[in-house]
Design an enzyme around this catalytic site. Structure first.
Site, PDB file in Angstrom:
ATOM      1  N   CYS A 454       8.198  37.638  28.958  1.00 21.00           N
ATOM      2  CA  CYS A 454       7.158  38.433  28.609  1.00 21.00           C
ATOM      3  C   CYS A 454       6.704  37.133  27.277  1.00 21.00           C
ATOM      4  O   CYS A 454       5.276  37.573  27.892  1.00 21.00           O
ATOM      5  CB  CYS A 454       7.604  39.843  27.625  1.00 21.00           C
ATOM      6  SG  CYS A 454       8.598  39.184  26.011  1.00 21.00           S
ATOM      7  N   HIS A 854       9.479  41.475  21.818  1.00 23.80           N
ATOM      8  CA  HIS A 854       8.350  41.945  22.734  1.00 23.80           C
ATOM      9  C   HIS A 854       6.735  41.373  22.677  1.00 23.80           C
ATOM     10  O   HIS A 854       6.273  41.102  21.387  1.00 23.80           O
ATOM     11  CB  HIS A 854       8.426  43.145  23.460  1.00 23.80           C
ATOM     12  CG  HIS A 854       7.466  43.172  24.655  1.00 23.80           C
ATOM     13  ND1 HIS A 854       7.921  42.811  26.215  1.00 23.80           N
ATOM     14  CD2 HIS A 854       6.542  43.900  24.662  1.00 23.80           C
ATOM     15  CE1 HIS A 854       6.156  43.434  26.499  1.00 23.80           C
ATOM     16  NE2 HIS A 854       5.308  44.254  26.431  1.00 23.80           N
TER      17      HIS A 854
END
EC number: 3.4.19.12
Length: 1039
Positions: A454, A854
């Site tokens: 990510c 994330h």
């Protein structure tokens, strides 16, 4: 009397005389006649009607028969019996064939004459059987039309019950065999009229007996889906479409597209023939059914059929635009076929050669209907040229032909394209099936997470949404090159043009991953971004050197040759002398930062200019900063090497505020508060060294007072804090060559050259000395939509460069601060300027620690000359020190103007890129992300400079060749995208077929894409939005 009449009609007497005598014969019908005479008269008149040599004889037969049948009904009833009628229908009459339309006319007339007689019921029963037999014999259109007239007037003759269903099916088959050999208008009109009568009969039967409709439609499909090469069903079947209730579209299309017994070849034939029906002049709703079937096939991912049919029939549909009667339907089908065929320009390019001729022809006739049609057609053409830019040789003649017609806005074009794609068709046919869709409603493509990637995905999406940078990358001619830039170009092209919902950037990931990054482990997105830009920059410099040492024709661009050049060539450390020699990274992200150090003892100065691609912004220290005493610098605890003590110096006229210098320690990696409050000392206003006098560090009051205070700091505050002057003391003392010793010094940093895209990294991770862990600073930071960057341009760069080389250094700027700089006596004249920037994208880190988390990003399309950001809207300026305000010579804009701009931006499109998922969002959501989800904080920001003269590629966009703003793709890229799009459609189709086999036993549901404010945007790990614990914390640290 029959002998008299027979002799009369065959005599040579004048016609007028014959009419007088015929009138007398008709009048004599009132008189009594015996049965034999009546039968003889009925025989004669029947013969005249069926075998009369001329119209006069047939007319006489009709007049006399009707008169005698009226006055002698019992005798006619006995004559016109079942046996007689059956003989006519099965054997004909003398030389007259049984399929002659005259026989049906005769029977039709006879039924009217005995309608009130009891024996008519027997005839009805007889005809119910006979009409079914006749329909099975596939009569000609004329005979079928006469039969339809008879059955329309005498519905009692229509078969009942199961025979009714069979009759309708046979009638459909009969229509499927209709043909018109003539090309004359009169015959064609007659043919259309005959077909209309037959379809009207079927409509009446469907209304009277609804149970016959579905079997009839199944027969229609059986006819048009036939793969028998010897049989081509008639286009006359189109006449039935207008009689099918539109309410049945959903049910019928669902049944048709999900029937496992319908093979692809049959469906392809059926769809092609339905498109042929557009040629039928009087049929209504043909276009509606064709489009419904196209959408139905797309909903169940039968893309192979759609591709084959579109390529086979697109030119035929376009040619139907020439005919006024079928033009509206043809245009509707053409629009849907072109707009949905988005994986390849092949279909559109089939009709491109015919567009100009059609447009010129309709422009010349000057009819209002033609003008209205051209407006619709040009909108369609603009959409297609926007979607498939890159073919100026094909499009320039079209652009010239349609220049007088309005062009739809880019927003409207995007909306039309997004709604029309095959992959956007909603699959309502089976709610239990998970929907395999293409691009989301945003029209943007996600990036598949390849295993804790990510950090890369969020950065790539931010760079892709940097419009000018994307366009420059796509416009590069890199054919035959295997460089990282080529791979980035390939990735950008797929993000722009793929039909996939999300793209897997495996090749680019392997090529761009820093060597020290462990695969499948979470990494720092800022570190990755810095490494990526550095690689791209160095690679381009190598290519420039390579091109200068080799002939162009022998220039190799592979990875091996790049490495060889890198090993053999010593590159200059100086940056490019002029704009044309700059690399693309320098042009888009490169700025220059001037560092000025003044010895507080001897007042000598030194300065250095360094290049940067991003600025790392430290948070202001957490302890209170007001009225803290100063200790002797020698008593200060040791700061880490390279730490900054950031301060600001107010104007001499103001009463100075005393701050703790140790409270402003900011490292490139961590933010620490060290030491105890020192004794204060004062920097004299005359800037002379006063060793025995205490000094004070003067800091701007605009610097936020506390970390975590109720007042939310803004990016403007952090940037101002970054640029504020600082005092170098203690272990950070400056070695003054003039004094030949370590001395306290004042250090200032000023931006002398602004980048096109300003990258700001917020340093959110601090080192906890007690627990020896790195903690995340979760404080919210206000993100201004527009800010102004103070740029102090120098007019003596040439003299400056004589003393200092301008290094193109893409490491963190703060890492260079501790280096001892050579003194320079260069005097510079500054040209102060505030450069406005608009927020382009925000990379967010979701998580509570540096070991897990994330990344996702918010972004919007930005260019250098957006009307909504003209200078009439006042951006948020940096909180400048009084001395800086004095240099600027004007007041700062008010916050109310900034708020007005932000309110206007609320309605604009922002996008949330969360790996594979892309959704619409708003600037309000960007601003409130941390307040709504405390673990989600802005980390990397991209601001786009607002140019008054436009972006770098204005000369291309204004020429009309870059129709969608992006440059045309090279053939190699377009071919690769087209190939992958077709492969994707095939994958979708195979998946849909596999799911269809399990549909009966599958029960599942899917969560629709919700608005991003409803839930945290997500995480790489199983814990969802916060990201805490989502990864194995034993692995490498994130930051």
């Amino acid at each position: 009397m029959d002998k008299i009449l027979e002799g009369l009609v065959s005599s040579s007497h004048p016609l007028s005389l014959k009419r007088v005598i015929v009138r007398k014969v008709v009048e004599s019908a009132e008189h009594w006649l015996d049965g034999a005479q009546c039968e003889a008269m009925f025989d004669l008149t029947t013969r005249l009607i069926l075998e009369g040599r001329d119209p006069f004889q047939r007319q006489v037969g009709h007049q006399v028969l009707e008169a005698y049948a009226r006055y002698h009904r019992p005798e006619f009833e006995a004559f016109f019996n079942k046996t007689f009628v059956l003989g006519l229908l099965q054997q004909g009459y003398h030389s007259l064939d049984r399929k002659d339309v005259a026989i049906l006319d005769y029977i039709h007339n006879g039924l009217r004459l005995i309608m009130s007689c009891p024996s008519v019921l027997d005839l009805f029963s007889l005809l119910q059987v006979e009409v079914l037999r006749m329909a099975c014999e596939r009569p000609e259109p004329a005979f079928c039309a006469r039969l339809s007239d008879l059955l329309t007037d005498f519905v009692q003759c229509i078969p009942k019950g199961k025979l009714s269903v069979t009759f309708c099916q046979q009638l459909v088959r009969t229509i499927g065999h209709f043909q018109c050999a003539s090309t004359q208008e009169k015959e064609l009109r007659e043919y259309v009229s005959q077909v209309t009568k037959v379809s009207g009969l079927l409509q009446n039967i469907w209304k009277a007996e609804p149970s016959t409709l579905l079997p009839s439609l199944q027969e229609v499909f059986a006819s048009i889906s036939s793969t028998d090469a010897s049989f081509e069903p008639s286009v006359a079947l189109a006449s039935l479409v207008q009689h099918i209730p539109l309410q049945m579209i959903t049910v019928l299309i669902r049944s048709l597209t999900t029937d496992p017994n319908v093979k692809d070849a049959s469906m392809t034939r059926a769809l092609c023939r339905m498109i042929d029906w557009l040629s039928w002049p009087l049929a209504q709703h043909v276009d509606t059914w064709v489009i419904a079937l196209l959408k139905g096939l797309a909903a169940v991912q039968k893309f192979t059929i759609l591709i084959d049919v579109t390529l086979l029939k697109i030119e035929l549909v376009f040619n139907r635009l020439w005919f006024p009667l079928v033009r509206p339907g043809a245009l509707a089908v053409l629009s849907h076929m072109l707009l949905s065929f988005q994986h390849s320009p092949e279909a559109f390019h089939l009709i491109v050669p015919h567009v100009v001729h059609l447009v010129h022809s309709f422009k010349s006739d000057g009819l209002p209907s033609s003008t209205a049609f051209l407006v619709q057609l040009t909108e369609l053409i603009h959409c297609m040229m926007y979607h498939y830019s890159g073919f100026p040789d094909l499009y320039e003649p079209i652009l010239d032909a349609i220049k007088d017609f309005p062009k739809p806005s880019e927003e409207k074009i995007k909306l039309i394209l997004n709604q029309s794609a095959w992959t956007s068709q909603s699959n309502s046919l089976a709610s239990c099936l998970s929907r395999l869709c293409g691009k989301s409603e945003t029209g943007k493509t996600g990036l598949i997470n390849l295993g804790n990637t990510c950090y890369m995905n969020s950065v790539i999406q931010a760079l892709f949404m940097a419009t000018d940078f994307r366009r420059q990358v796509l416009s590069l001619n890199l054919n035959g090159c295997n460089s990282l830039m080529k791979k980035l170009q390939h990735l950008f092209a797929f993000l722009a043009h793929t039909q996939r919902e999300a793209y897997a950037p495996r090749i680019f990931f392997e090529a761009s991953r820093p060597p020290w990054f462990t695969p499948r482990s979470q990494q720092d997105c800022s570190e990755y971004l810095r490494f990526l830009l550095d690689r791209l920059h160095e690679e381009e410099k190598i290519l420039k050197v390579q091109s200068s040492h080799r002939p162009p024709e022998s220039l190799g661009c592979g990875e091996t040759s790049l490495q060889e050049v890198a090993n053999k060539t010593v590159l200059s450390d100086t940056s490019c002398a002029n704009e044309s020699e700059k690399t693309l990274i320098e042009k888009m992200f490169g700025g220059k930062l001037r560092t000025h150090i003044c010895c507080l003892n001897c007042r000598s100065t030194s300065q250095k200019v360094e290049a940067f691609t991003d600025l790392s912004l430290a948070f202001c220290p957490s302890p209170p900063m007001e009225d803290l005493p100063f200790q002797d610098p020698a008593s200060l605890p040791h700061a880490q090497d390279g730490s900054l003590m950031c301060t600001s110096v107010p104007a001499p006229a103001e009463d100075p505020v005393v701050y703790n210098p140790a409270a402003f320690v900011c490292d490139s990696v961590l933010n620490e508060t060290i030491g105890s409050p020192p004794d204060e000392f004062h920097c004299p206003e005359n800037h002379t060294s006063v060793p025995n006098e205490p000094a004070k560090i003067l800091v701007s009051k605009d610097v936020p007072q506390k970390l975590g205070s109720e007042i939310t700091p803004s990016v403007t505050d952090l940037l101002n804090y970054f640029l504020a002057p600082e005092i170098l003391t203690g272990d950070n003392q400056y070695y003054c060559e003039n004094c030949a010793s370590l001395q306290n010094a004042e250090k200032t940093m000023q931006i002398t050259e602004e980048p096109e895209y300003l990258i700001l990294t917020l340093l959110r991770f601090s080192y906890d000395q007690k627990y020896h862990v790195r903690r995340k600073i979760l404080d919210n930071v206000s993100l201004p939509l527009v800010l102004e960057l103070p740029v102090k341009r120098t007019t003596s760069f040439s003299s400056l460069s004589e003393n200092w080389s301008v290094d193109v250094d893409f490491t963190d700027t703060s890492e260079n601060i501790a280096k001892k700089l050579k003194p320079s006596g260069t005097e510079e004249t500054f040209c102060p300027k505030l450069v406005p920037y608009v927020l382009s994208s925000v990379v967010v880190h979701s998580g509570v620690s540096s070991e897990s988390g994330h990344y996702y990003s918010y972004a919007r399309n930005t260019t250098g000359t957006e009307s909504s950001f003209q200078m009439c809207h006042q951006p948020e300026p940096l909180a400048l020190t009084p001395s800086q305000n004095h240099l600027l010579g004007r007041d700062c804009p008010t916050a109310n103007m900034e708020q007005d701009l932000e309110n206007k931006e609320m309605s604009k499109e922002w996008f949330l890129f969360n790996d594979s998922r892309v959704t619409f969002t708003s600037f309000q959501s960007v601003q409130k992300i941390t307040s709504r989800f405390p673990k989600d904080t802005a980390y990397v920001l991209l601001y786009k400079k607002q140019n008054s003269t436009g972006s770098l590629n204005d000369n291309n966009t204004t020429s009309g060749l870059w129709l969608n703003g992006d440059p045309p793709l090279q053939k190699e890229l377009m071919d690769a995208i087209t190939k992958d799009n077709k492969l994707y459609l095939q994958e979708q189709e195979l998946n849909a077929r596999a799911r269809a086999l399990q549909a009966a036993s599958t029960s599942c549901s899917f969560r629709p894409n919700g608005f991003d404010d409803n839930d945290p945007p997500g995480s790489c790990g199983p814990t969802g939005g916060g990201g805490g614990g989502g990864f194995n914390t034993v692995g490498r640290l994130v930051f």
